[in-house]
Structures are given as structure tokens and as C-alpha cells.
Design a protein around this motif. Structure first.
Motif, short mmCIF file in Angstrom:
data_model
loop_
_atom_site.label_atom_id
_atom_site.label_comp_id
_atom_site.label_asym_id
_atom_site.label_seq_id
_atom_site.Cartn_x
_atom_site.Cartn_y
_atom_site.Cartn_z
N UNK A 146 0.84 -1.21 0.00
CA UNK A 146 0.00 0.00 0.00
C UNK A 146 0.87 1.26 0.00
N UNK A 147 0.71 2.09 -1.03
CA UNK A 147 1.44 3.36 -1.10
C UNK A 147 0.52 4.57 -0.81
N UNK A 148 -0.76 4.43 -1.09
CA UNK A 148 -1.70 5.54 -0.86
C UNK A 148 -2.98 4.95 -0.29
N UNK A 149 -3.24 5.23 0.99
CA UNK A 149 -4.40 4.64 1.67
C UNK A 149 -5.74 5.14 1.11
N UNK A 150 -5.70 6.19 0.32
CA UNK A 150 -6.95 6.69 -0.28
C UNK A 150 -7.35 5.86 -1.50
N UNK A 151 -6.39 5.12 -2.07
CA UNK A 151 -6.66 4.34 -3.27
C UNK A 151 -6.44 2.84 -3.09
N UNK A 152 -5.70 2.46 -2.04
CA UNK A 152 -5.29 1.06 -1.93
C UNK A 152 -5.52 0.53 -0.51
N UNK A 153 -5.65 -0.83 -0.45
CA UNK A 153 -5.78 -1.50 0.84
C UNK A 153 -5.03 -2.83 0.76
N UNK A 154 -4.48 -3.23 1.89
CA UNK A 154 -3.72 -4.49 1.87
C UNK A 154 -4.67 -5.68 1.86
N UNK A 155 -4.17 -6.83 1.42
CA UNK A 155 -5.00 -8.03 1.24
C UNK A 155 -5.58 -8.51 2.56
N UNK A 156 -4.80 -8.47 3.63
CA UNK A 156 -5.26 -8.99 4.92
C UNK A 156 -6.47 -8.19 5.42
N UNK A 157 -6.40 -6.86 5.31
CA UNK A 157 -7.53 -6.03 5.76
C UNK A 157 -8.76 -6.29 4.91
N UNK A 158 -8.55 -6.44 3.60
CA UNK A 158 -9.68 -6.68 2.71
C UNK A 158 -10.35 -8.01 3.01
N UNK A 159 -9.53 -9.05 3.22
CA UNK A 159 -10.10 -10.37 3.48
C UNK A 159 -10.79 -10.41 4.84
N UNK A 160 -10.32 -9.60 5.78
CA UNK A 160 -10.97 -9.53 7.08
C UNK A 160 -12.39 -9.01 6.95
#
Length: 413
Positions: A68-82
Motif C-alpha cells: 500500500x502506497x496511498x491509503x486513499x486508493x489502496x488496501x492491503x490483502x489482509x484487511x480486505x479479506x478480514x
């Protein structure tokens, strides 16, 4: 809890008379449009505001990324799967809640501007919806203040502007004054209030007569034409098949016309009986001034009037104002000439007139008056141009001669 946002909504609800639910919707739309520009229009933004606490929730489309480089556009896989389960993978786009502090300071400033713009747009649309049927009618309100050379008038749920060209020059209004004006038009494109008012339009006078004279409202009296120089004079022509239209407009003991004059700050009103006959119409228009002769050129739409010298000034009016207004009222050109009476008098009448003039000089008796006339002095002009020696030669004492010369000069000044 965002108490500041809740307080702003409650204030606007009272001040602008806009339902709280509508205000929250406007603010959500404004925020969403600003945040979309902040994070990129390819990302669909939805803003939700808790109506009780004012807390803001920003939901955006974000991409699941390995890093993740920009939290306004991206999210990490672990958070998304949660949140979404194991079926999501790197590269997928999901809905994700962003925090307001993730937005830039510029976005916060732009949000305030966007909210105010949305609010102005809503108010203009509401004005069109609520007031479009009132264009050309009277509207009353309260004077609030001056803004950019416009007098701002409050009507409760909207405001109107009275511009320089639509204000009567000699009228003065203070904050809090009651005012009645003509709703001239609704202009959504103009800055400031979109309701355009007028106090100079001739239709204002028409509407005031319609309001005060029931015979006009029920069709017994018809207003045929109106000509106006706002703040100075209005001519209005009225007609009826069944009653005296002028008397109906004046009212008992002038009650109706007085009310209208007061509303127009004592502007002069001429109420004229209309006639299809041009000669009768023009004579009515200039009453009570007598007209000696009327000549009508139908082809050139020209009316020529012959009037006495005594009537000429009143008929023409100051700076030709009365003539111009009557031309506008009748839709005819009007020319006015003075009637020259035969003023030829006999010699004896001329001498008698001179004798009367000489007898008005100070300390004059019949004998001295005859001496003055015999000396060729027949008018005050002649006496004023004489010298003391001239009058002494005519038989007047020197001191008396000086006295009557000074008197004649003073009378001619």
C-alpha cells in the motif's frame, strides 16, 4: 461527534427555512464531489453523515494491493479479506471506509465552498419553483441591507434585489422598512438574489390600481394604458361601459388614489377617461387646461393643439414632461402651439393704459401723470431708461424724478 456540523445544519434550517434532511443530503453530495476530485474521479465516493452526531463516513472504491502506497486508493490483502472474506484477491476493487483526516487541507477548504455552492443552487431552484407564478405581480417584504449597489429585500423563504435602474432616485429605505415592489423577473444566472424587483416599472402602478380598485379586479373598469416617469408623474387611462371609471379609481373622498399615491411616495397621478375618439381623448388627457383647437393627422398619427398662452406652460409641463407622457399614453405624436389673440388697441386705450401705469408710481398725482405722458413716458420700461434731467425737463421735480426712476427699475428686476 461532529457538533460543529450539526450546529451548522440547525442554523441553516432556521435561517434559510430548509428542511434538515435536505441540508444533510446537500452536504453529503458536496463532500462526495470534492473527495472524488481529491482521490480521482475513477473512484466512486459516497459520503454518509450521521444525522444525530454529525459523524462523517467516506466510502470509496479502493484496490487491493500487495503493498500500500496511498491509503486513499489502496488496501492491503489482509484487511480486505478480514472484511470481505477469502474470495477477494490482489487487484480486486472493493468498497472501503476512509477517514476525513486522510483528505488534504485543500479538500477541506473546497468542501466548505462546495457546500455553499450547493446551497445557493438549491435556493435558486426553490425560488424558481415557488415564485415563477408571481412574475409581474406585487410582492412585499422587509428591507435588509445594501449589497453591491442592490437593495436586498427579504420575503421569508427568499430574497430579492432592487437594482439601481429599478429604484426611484428620490426614494430612501432603511433596514427594517416594509416595501412593496413588482416582481419583474427571476434570473437564475445573476449573482446575488435571483428575484429581480422594480419600483420604476409602469406595471407597478397598474398592479396597485388592480389591488385598490375592486371594479378593475371584477372587470367593470379596464386600464387601457399607462405612462410613467417614476418618482414624478404617472398618467393612467381607464374605461368602462357601465360606470364612471375615473370616479371609481379615485374612490370616496379620494381614498383609493390617496392609498396608491402614498405607496408611490406621493408621485403625481393623472387618472384620465379613455376615449376611442382622439380629440376627446387628448382633451381629457390635458384637463383642466382648455384647448382652443385640435387638428388630427390620422396618416402621420400626429395631433396638433392650439392653446392659450396661459395653458401652454401647464400642457407642455416642465422640460416637456407632460407632453412626452401623454404621447406615450396615447401612442400619438403631439405638437402644441400658442394661440395668438388680436391685441390691437385704439390710441385712446393706449393712453389710458399708460395713465394707469403712471398713477402707480410713488407720490404721483393726475397732473404729474399727464406731464409724464406728454413727455412721451408710456411704460415702466421708458421711465426706467430715463435720466433725472429727462424727467425734470418733463416737469417733474429732481428728487421726485430720482425716486420714480429707482422705483421703475426695481419693479422690472
Amino acid at each position: 461527534m461532529n457538533s460543529e456540523l450539526v450546529a451548522m445544519v440547525e442554523y441553516l434550517e432556521q435561517e434559510k427555512a430548509i428542511d434538515k434532511a435536505i441540508l444533510f443530503d446537500l452536504i453529503e453530495d458536496a463532500m462526495a464531489s470534492v473527495y472524488e476530485k481529491e482521490v480521482g474521479e475513477e473512484s466512486e465516493i459516497k459520503v454518509e453523515i450521521n444525522r444525530r452526531t454529525g459523524d462523517v463516513t467516506i466510502i470509496a472504491d479502493v484496490v487491493i494491493a500487495e503493498e500500500v502506497f496511498d491509503k486513499r486508493h489502496e488496501i492491503d490483502l489482509a484487511s480486505a479479506q478480514k472484511e470481505y472474506g477469502d474470495e477477494v484477491a490482489i487487484g480486486d476493487t472493493v468498497k472501503w471506509t476512509l477517514q476525513q483526516d486522510q483528505m488534504s487541507r485543500i479538500a477541506a477548504q473546497n468542501t466548505r465552498q462546495a457546500i455553499m455552492q450547493r446551497l445557493r443552487t438549491f435556493e435558486k431552484e426553490r425560488v424558481v419553483e415557488e415564485y415563477s407564478d408571481m412574475v409581474g405581480e406585487l410582492i412585499s417584504g422587509t428591507v435588509r441591507h445594501f449589497e453591491k449597489n442592490e437593495l436586498i429585500v427579504d420575503f421569508g423563504r427568499a430574497q430579492g434585489g432592487l437594482g439601481k435602474m429599478d429604484r426611484v432616485p428620490r426614494e430612501r429605505f432603511d433596514n427594517g422598512d416594509h416595501i412593496t415592489a413588482l416582481l419583474k423577473e427571476i434570473d437564475e444566472r445573476k449573482s446575488g438574489p435571483s428575484i429581480v424587483l422594480s419600483r420604476t416599472d409602469a406595471k407597478l402602478v397598474t398592479k396597485l390600481f388592480e389591488r385598490e380598485v375592486t371594479e378593475i379586479t371584477n372587470g367593470l373598469v379596464e386600464i387601457k394604458a399607462v405612462a410613467r416617469k417614476a418618482g414624478f408623474r404617472t398618467k393612467i387611462a381607464v374605461a368602462s361601459d357601465s360606470l364612471d371609471p375615473v370616479g371609481a379609481c379615485i374612490g370616496i373622498r379620494g381614498s383609493r388614489v390617496k392609498t396608491i399615491c402614498q405607496e408611490l411616495n406621493n408621485e403625481k397621478l393623472d387618472i384620465i377617461g379613455y376615449s376611442e375618439d382622439e380629440e376627446e381623448y387628448v382633451r381629457e388627457a390635458f384637463k383642466p387646461n382648455p384647448i382652443e383647437e385640435v387638428e388630427i393627422d390620422q396618416d402621420g398619427r400626429l395631433i396638433k393643439l392650439l392653446v392659450s398662452e396661459e395653458s401652454y406652460k401647464s400642457i407642455v409641463g416642465r422640460d416637456g414632461e407632460n407632453i412626452r407622457l401623454t404621447e406615450e399614453l396615447m401612442d400619438w405624436d403631439i405638437e402644441v402651439e400658442k394661440y395668438v389673440y388680436d391685441t390691437e388697441i385704439t390710441f385712446d386705450e393706449h393712453i389710458q393704459e399708460a395713465y394707469q401705469t403712471m398713477m402707480k408710481l410713488p407720490n404721483m398725482d393726475e397732473g404729474k401723470a399727464r406731464m409724464m405722458i406728454d413727455g412721451g413716458y408710456l411704460s415702466l420700461e421708458g421711465v426706467s431708461e430715463a435720466s433725472t434731467d429727462d424727467l425734470v425737463e418733463a416737469g417733474i421735480e429732481a428728487d421726485h424724478a430720482t425716486e420714480i426712476i429707482e422705483y421703475a427699475k426695481s419693479r422690472l428686476q
